[in-house]
Design a protein around this motif. Structure first.
Motif, PDB file in Angstrom:
ATOM      1  N   MET A  10       0.706  -1.124   0.047  1.00 18.10           N
ATOM      2  CA  MET A  10       0.109   0.008  -0.005  1.00 18.10           C
ATOM      3  C   MET A  10       0.750   1.174   0.046  1.00 18.10           C
ATOM      4  SD  MET A  10      -2.789   1.231   2.860  1.00 18.10           S
ATOM      5  CE  MET A  10      -3.674   2.659   2.552  1.00 18.10           C
ATOM      6  N   ALA A  11       0.369   2.242  -0.855  1.00 15.55           N
ATOM      7  CA  ALA A  11       1.252   3.515  -0.997  1.00 15.55           C
ATOM      8  C   ALA A  11       1.298   4.258   0.342  1.00 15.55           C
ATOM      9  CB  ALA A  11       0.758   4.370  -2.157  1.00 15.55           C
ATOM     10  N   THR A  12       2.267   4.908   0.683  1.00 18.54           N
ATOM     11  CA  THR A  12       2.274   5.801   2.040  1.00 18.54           C
ATOM     12  C   THR A  12       1.600   6.726   2.032  1.00 18.54           C
ATOM     13  OG1 THR A  12       4.663   5.289   2.025  1.00 18.54           O
ATOM     14  CG2 THR A  12       3.948   6.997   3.342  1.00 18.54           C
ATOM     15  N   LEU A  13       0.598   7.138   3.258  1.00 17.22           N
ATOM     16  CA  LEU A  13      -0.269   8.264   3.132  1.00 17.22           C
ATOM     17  C   LEU A  13       0.584   9.443   3.228  1.00 17.22           C
ATOM     18  CD1 LEU A  13      -2.654   6.566   6.009  1.00 17.22           C
ATOM     19  CD2 LEU A  13      -3.244   7.091   3.595  1.00 17.22           C
ATOM     20  N   PRO A  14      -0.276  10.687   2.857  1.00 13.31           N
ATOM     21  CA  PRO A  14       0.278  11.818   3.048  1.00 13.31           C
ATOM     22  C   PRO A  14       0.564  12.234   4.505  1.00 13.31           C
ATOM     23  CG  PRO A  14      -1.438  11.906   1.708  1.00 13.31           C
ATOM     24  CD  PRO A  14      -1.409  10.662   2.354  1.00 13.31           C
ATOM     25  N   VAL A  64     -11.158  10.669   3.682  1.00 17.04           N
ATOM     26  CA  VAL A  64      -9.997  10.759   2.881  1.00 17.04           C
ATOM     27  C   VAL A  64      -9.022  11.943   3.076  1.00 17.04           C
ATOM     28  CG1 VAL A  64      -9.718  11.344   0.302  1.00 17.04           C
ATOM     29  CG2 VAL A  64     -12.114  10.525   1.147  1.00 17.04           C
ATOM     30  N   ALA A  65      -7.683  11.658   2.543  1.00 16.58           N
ATOM     31  CA  ALA A  65      -6.682  12.631   2.836  1.00 16.58           C
ATOM     32  C   ALA A  65      -6.215  13.235   1.613  1.00 16.58           C
ATOM     33  CB  ALA A  65      -5.495  11.928   3.535  1.00 16.58           C
ATOM     34  N   PHE A  66      -5.803  14.480   1.636  1.00 13.36           N
ATOM     35  CA  PHE A  66      -5.326  15.257   0.684  1.00 13.36           C
ATOM     36  C   PHE A  66      -4.019  16.090   0.962  1.00 13.36           C
ATOM     37  CE2 PHE A  66      -9.767  14.863  -0.153  1.00 13.36           C
ATOM     38  CZ  PHE A  66      -9.935  14.538  -1.403  1.00 13.36           C
ATOM     39  N   VAL A  71       0.413  10.017  11.986  1.00 11.31           N
ATOM     40  CA  VAL A  71       0.376   8.961  10.978  1.00 11.31           C
ATOM     41  C   VAL A  71       0.679   7.503  11.271  1.00 11.31           C
ATOM     42  CG1 VAL A  71       1.089   8.566   8.464  1.00 11.31           C
ATOM     43  CG2 VAL A  71       1.066  10.763   9.235  1.00 11.31           C
ATOM     44  N   ARG A  72      -0.115   6.716  11.179  1.00  9.13           N
ATOM     45  CA  ARG A  72      -0.015   5.281  11.407  1.00  9.13           C
ATOM     46  C   ARG A  72       0.506   4.539   9.901  1.00  9.13           C
ATOM     47  NH1 ARG A  72       0.831   6.056  16.778  1.00  9.13           N
ATOM     48  NH2 ARG A  72      -1.053   6.550  17.749  1.00  9.13           N
ATOM     49  N   PRO A  73       0.635   3.539  10.069  1.00 11.32           N
ATOM     50  CA  PRO A  73       0.926   2.578   8.735  1.00 11.32           C
ATOM     51  C   PRO A  73      -0.213   2.649   7.715  1.00 11.32           C
ATOM     52  CG  PRO A  73       1.829   1.418  10.515  1.00 11.32           C
ATOM     53  CD  PRO A  73       0.913   2.501  11.169  1.00 11.32           C
TER      54      PRO A  73
END
Length: 923
Positions: A1-5, A62-64, A105-107
């Protein structure tokens, strides 16, 4: 999974408005509509580079990386949702909240207060509405799409968050713009109890009641005997009608209110505002409701029928408020519409048509409750006929039917019927003149009661002494005392719940609470009295609350005043019963309890707390000196006027003499400190100074011996700092305030830290050290907001406004001042209003609007009078100097006219005047 912002992230949180009733309406097609809704949202999210990190039910998180992308996604989604062809039965409307912050930020997820804030902003929105936080609005203010705009909706308190949030509505061409106020704690109320069972057999009454409530009838009174289902109908009506009221629906259980005079307090607490020095009275309720559109549900009103004039005032003076009342008797108000309830229709027991029997509401109710205790319950035709006979013998009273059905696991209907006949035959006596349906209910309760185990009966009788809901610990204390056993308490409570004699709720902290239906409380209470158990049970109750108060007291030194306030707010009706009992049996114990919950009295009603303490003091002239002195201390601090302070002066002087005679230095420091405080309030500063100095001198000697002794030093230093400041010794006042802060910080006493910081902020401001004043006020404000201390919050906002005004920052000064005004207006009391109004008056004077400033200063004088802390502050002294300058600058006629106008205002009128005047920019 791609890393979250990571870093600064903008969140978009969505869900469907009223999804549960919508699912019921759409039925099988709801799943398809839900999938279409998700597809529309995800298309918009992907098109604007969003990262979906959470889905639950009908909500998406959702995160932006950029705020402008979150805005773009929200607009695109709402446009697509609005134009989509939804099923004819129901349209999906999505509410959206957008917030920018730096989360943890968590995994594969986010955590922290910023995530919570984003979800709370979403919860405040209405369907098709997009709400933004201040942080997001600041980022996108200049880059919103063409034609779109941001509408400032003002400050709002969001559930579970320590400070208010300024919310903005994103207005987009082609999308709806007109919405009710956000569903925040300030504007929208929905505290209706949950309905665990369907309302059966009341379709006609429900339709009529809805027509009355939404059709403009000011007062609708649902009448009928206990157990007929008045409460259930009222809750169902309120749930269906609340969408017609912009400010929601507020449910108030009047049963715990022992005295009609306390009804305003119960209403105010349910609405979420406090009363300050005077408590909450009818004027405060009417002012608060104003032009709000709100449905008030008052349940179990019959025992406070003398308070009906309050409802008449609300109906006459608050045109947007509707009253839905349940009572065993009418209120006798001119604008009252009665809706009488009788028992459910019951079919003839000889019916052989199984379908008709099952369609009967009374039989359906029995089956519903029977299956709650035995899911496999499936009656035969003969059993259905027996159920119909049981319901008929119970006159169709829903509560009586439920009580009978709760026994169906042990007794099948055919076995139950002859037992009921025997029981009813034994209970034909009853009270003469009682309505037959009251007797029927009593017989049903008595029948259920007789089927309890002996220890369960004893516990039910004992629990009837609680005036409102109680904790598991309280029930354990009661059971241990009467049964010498706490281990089985939970099992006993569960047995009472299963037999419909007790109900369970949850507090805001997630702790279980238990309560009796009022009819069952009355029944059990009469038995408790008959068995001679009433006073012993109240003794147990007093011991429990005394022990609880002492445990809490041991933690107060660590800044746990919010805990004391929360506990007292939850338990106040039980505590009032306990204090009444203490007056007759153990006044010193009552003094301890009333003293320890001083945070509640200070926040809600100085007058009530002081009255309790004075009554208890009169009943125990000879008791432990420490208990008595603490009670006098708290009563003194709850005094607001010079007359009230003077009333306790001789008591304080007597305490000082006794402490000198007994060489009790800790209590001598305490009583000297309180005597000094009283002398300051009485405008006798020359006498106060030497008393203050002696209190500090002794407190410094004993401070190291205990945390309590150090607390006395903190308070004594604060009083001396105030006295020195009023004498003009500002350098000494600054040093004393700083010392008070350092000692409080060493103790971890955050409340005293905040008080010391606010005192120092005043001193720094009046000695021209503006940056230091700002730092002190800002730190104090953060503490007050964190612990929920309203008066201190308004005081600090006023101080910050003065600082910004001195800096020449009119915009920031007005922002702080407006926050203080709006907070005061939400919970109007004279203390807070004095700080807020005087600050706005100063701003108006600096803006060159002298007459408006005079009006506001006059309003301060009218609403604050000679009350306590405000009138003896440095700011109040400077206000008087400003007023003298205004008097010299204005023509006498203009000054007097402005003064008369302001001095005639009530607290509410003055606050509204200040808010509208500062908004409009004209006097």
């Amino acid at each position: 999974m791609a890393t979250l912002p990571s870093g600064t992230v903008t969140f978009l949180f969505t869900d469907i408005e009223a999804s549960t009733p919508l699912a019921a309406v759409l039925g099988e097609s709801y799943g398809e509509a839900l999938d279409q809704h998700f597809a529309i949202l995800r298309d918009a999210i992907r098109a604007h580079s969003g990262w979906e990190f959470g889905t639950e039910g009908d909500s998406i998180s959702v995160a932006f990386e950029r705020a402008r992308d979150a805005i773009g996604a929200a607009i695109a989604a709402q446009r697509a949702l609005t134009t989509h062809q939804w099923p004819d039965e129901g349209t999906i409307r999505v509410r959206m909240g957008i917030h920018t912050g730096e989360p943890i930020v968590r995994p594969d997820n986010y955590d922290g207060i910023e995530v919570i804030r984003a979800s709370r902003i979403r919860d405040a929105a209405h369907g098709s509405q997009i709400l933004l936080s201040q942080a997001t609005a600041d980022l996108v203010a200049g880059i919103v799409p063409e034609g779109a705009g941001l509408q400032d909706l003002g400050e709002h308190r969001l559930k579970g968050l320590p400070r208010t949030d300024r919310l903005f509505q994103l207005d987009v061409p082609g999308l709806p713009r007109d919405f009710p106020p956000p569903r925040s704690l300030d504007h929208y109320i929905n505290n209706l109890p949950p309905r665990h069972h369907a309302l059966l057999g009341r379709e006609t009454e429900l339709e009529r009641a809805l027509g009355f409530v939404t059709g403009g009838v000011p007062v609708v009174t649902v009448t009928g005997p206990g157990g007929v289902g008045k409460t259930a109908l009222a809750i169902e009506v309120a749930d269906k009608a609340r969408s017609s009221f912009h400010n929601g629906a507020c449910f108030i259980d009047v049963a715990p209110v022992a005295d009609p005079a306390l009804l305003p307090d119960a209403v105010g607490r349910a609405l979420g505002f406090t009363g300050g020095p005077d408590g909450i009275n009818a004027d405060a309720i009417v002012r608060y409701l104003g032009d709000r559109r709100l449905l008030l549900v008052l349940d179990n009103f019959e025992h406070v029928i003398e308070a009906a004039p309050l409802l008449a005032r609300i109906a006459e003076e608050c045109p947007g408020t509707r009253l839905l009342v349940t009572s065993r008797e009418r209120l006798n108000l001119d604008m009252e519409q009665l809706l009488p309830l009788v028992g459910l229709d019951t079919p003839p027991a000889q019916y052989a048509d199984e379908k008709l029997l099952r369609e009967s509401p009374a039989v359906q109710l029995f089956l519903d409750r029977a299956r709650a205790v035995d899911p496999a319950f499936e009656p035969s035709l003969r059993e259905l006929q027996a159920i119909a006979e049981i319901a008929a013998r119970l006159d169709g009273l829903p509560l009586a039917i439920q009580l009978a059905a709760a026994r169906s696991r042990a007794l099948r209907p055919l076995a139950m019927l002859p037992r009921m006949e025997q029981r009813l035959g034994l209970l034909t006596g009853g009270a003469r003149g009682s309505p037959e349906r009251h007797l029927t209910l009593r017989r049903a309760i008595a029948w259920s009661y007789d089927l309890l185990e002996p220890e369960e009966r004893a516990l039910l009788r004992a629990l009837s002494v609680f005036r409102s809901s109680f904790s598991l610990n309280a029930a354990e204390a009661m059971r241990e005392a009467i049964c010498d056993d706490r281990v089985g308490t939970l099992d006993a409570l569960e047995a009472l719940i299963n037999k419909s004699l007790l109900r369970q709720t949850m507090s805001d902290t997630g702790e279980p609470r238990f309560d009796l239906l009022e009819t069952i409380r009355e029944f059990a209470g009469q038995l408790c009295e008959t068995f001679g158990e009433n006073w012993p049970a109240r003794d147990i109750m007093l011991s429990y609350y005394l022990r609880l108060a002492r445990e809490l007291d041991a933690r107060l030194i660590h800044g746990n005043q919010p805990e004391a306030l929360a506990l007292a707010s939850l338990e106040i009706d039980n505590i009032r019963v306990t204090l009444e009992h203490a007056l007759e049996t153990n006044p010193p114990a009552g003094m301890e309890i009333a003293s320890i919950i001083n945070a509640f009295w200070y926040e809600h009603s100085h007058r009530e707390g002081r009255a309790w303490l004075l009554r208890l003091l009169r009943e125990a002239p000879e008791c432990d000196e420490a208990v008595r002195m603490r009670a006098i201390t708290v009563a003194n601090r709850l005094s607001n006027t010079r007359a009230e302070v003077a009333e306790l002066l001789s008591e304080l002087e007597h305490c000082v003499r006794r402490c000198r005679e007994n060489r009790r230095r800790f209590w001598l420091a305490t009583t000297l400190n309180n005597l000094a405080y009283a002398l300051v309030m009485l405008d006798r500063p020359d006498e106060a100074l030497p008393v203050c100095e002696e209190a500090v001198e002794i407190a410094r000697v004993v401070a190291g011996r205990s945390a309590a002794a150090s607390t006395v030093l903190v308070s004594s230093l604060g009083v001396l700092a105030g006295a020195r400041a009023m004498h003009g010794d500002l350098d000494d006042a600054r040093a004393l305030a700083l010392e008070s802060y350092e000692v409080a910080r060493g103790l971890g006493d955050v409340q005293q830290m905040a008080l010391a910081l606010a005192m120092r902020g005043q001193v720094e401001y009046h000695t021209g050290r503006i940056e230091e004043a700002f730092a002190c006020y800002h730190e104090a404000l953060e503490i007050h907001e964190r612990i929920g201390e309203g008066y201190g919050t308004v005081e600090c906002l006023a101080g910050l406004a003065r600082v910004e005004l001195e800096r020449g920052n009119f915009v920031d000064a007005e922002t702080f001042a407006r926050r203080g005004l709006e907070m005061s207006a939400a919970r109007p009391n004279a203390f807070e209003a004095a700080w807020a109004l005087s600050t706005v008056a100063l701003i108006e004077e600096r803006r060159g609007r002298p007459e408006l400033a005079v009006q506001l200063f006059a309003a301060v004088e009218a609403v604050a009078g000679d009350w306590g802390r405000f009138q003896h502050s440095l700011h109040a002294a400077s206000n008087r100097a400003e007023l003298d300058e205004l008097r010299s600058a204005l023509e006498p006629e203009r000054f007097e006219a402005a003064w008369r106008s302001g001095h005639s205002m009530t607290v509410h009128q003055a606050l509204e005047f200040a808010i509208s005047g500062s908004r409009a920019g004209v006097s």
